[in-house]
Design an enzyme around this catalytic site. Structure first.
Site, PDB file in Angstrom:
ATOM      1  N   CYS A 108       6.499   8.512  -5.058  1.00 27.86           N
ATOM      2  CA  CYS A 108       7.712   8.041  -4.947  1.00 27.86           C
ATOM      3  C   CYS A 108       7.842   6.953  -6.000  1.00 27.86           C
ATOM      4  O   CYS A 108       7.021   5.897  -5.994  1.00 27.86           O
ATOM      5  CB  CYS A 108       8.021   7.702  -3.630  1.00 27.86           C
ATOM      6  N   LEU A 165       3.363   4.264   1.975  1.00 28.55           N
ATOM      7  CA  LEU A 165       3.268   4.762   3.418  1.00 28.55           C
ATOM      8  C   LEU A 165       2.338   5.986   3.386  1.00 28.55           C
ATOM      9  O   LEU A 165       1.494   5.675   4.389  1.00 28.55           O
ATOM     10  CB  LEU A 165       4.519   5.170   4.073  1.00 28.55           C
ATOM     11  N   TYR A 200       7.018  -1.583  -0.758  1.00 34.79           N
ATOM     12  CA  TYR A 200       6.348  -0.037  -0.706  1.00 34.79           C
ATOM     13  C   TYR A 200       7.560   0.934  -0.198  1.00 34.79           C
ATOM     14  O   TYR A 200       8.533   0.510   0.218  1.00 34.79           O
ATOM     15  CB  TYR A 200       5.409  -0.002   0.232  1.00 34.79           C
ATOM     16  N   CYS A 201       7.104   2.189  -0.806  1.00 27.50           N
ATOM     17  CA  CYS A 201       8.014   3.270  -0.525  1.00 27.50           C
ATOM     18  C   CYS A 201       7.100   4.455   0.070  1.00 27.50           C
ATOM     19  O   CYS A 201       6.041   4.147   0.821  1.00 27.50           O
ATOM     20  CB  CYS A 201       8.766   3.806  -1.875  1.00 27.50           C
ATOM     21  N   ALA A 202       7.655   5.722   0.097  1.00 28.99           N
ATOM     22  CA  ALA A 202       7.129   6.961   0.416  1.00 28.99           C
ATOM     23  C   ALA A 202       5.351   6.994  -0.027  1.00 28.99           C
ATOM     24  O   ALA A 202       4.485   7.051   0.958  1.00 28.99           O
ATOM     25  CB  ALA A 202       7.562   8.125   0.402  1.00 28.99           C
TER      26      ALA A 202
END
Length: 130
Positions: A94, A118, A88-90
């Site tokens: 993203c 996130l 996962y990222c932001a």
């Protein structure tokens, strides 16, 4: 006259089934990661692929920080070849998780993206570790 939604016909039920079943092989969601982490045997490695600074500011509990640029065969040696990585990222704005998934797949590793990142985690009301 049909609505903008119906101007392009829906796929057949068979095509829709194939499409949505295939998507589940590529992605999972925040609620499933939360449930698996808190109520089942965690049988995957959750990777936060953002920068160390962003990770330190708040991350999903149990996630390891491995920015995409640092993913390498050497870094993965401690994990059996069949280890599932969930990245996962932001958030939806993203593409860092997508880039990390590509890199892991190029290294022959099973991978899924935690959709929503996130942002999705926070939207679900789940807490962060710092």
């Amino acid at each position: 006259m049909s609505s903008v939604v119906q101007r392009v016909s829906a796929a057949t039920s068979d095509d829709a089934l194939a499409h949505f079943q295939a998507r589940l092989g590529f992605e999972t969601d925040c609620a499933d990661v939360y449930y698996a982490t808190n109520h089942e045997t965690k049988d995957f490695v959750l990777l936060d692929v953002r920068t160390p600074t962003m990770y330190a500011a708040g991350h999903v509990p149990g996630a390891l920080n491995m920015p995409t640029r640092t993913i390498s065969e050497q870094r993965l040696l401690d994990y059996p070849a069949d280890t599932l990585f969930v990245v996962y990222c932001a958030g939806p704005h993203c593409n860092g998780a997508n880039k990390a998934a590509v890199k892991l797949a190029q290294l022959g590793r099973p991978v899924k993206e935690m959709i929503g990142g996130l942002t999705g985690w926070i939207d679900e009301g789940f807490g962060l570790d710092r």
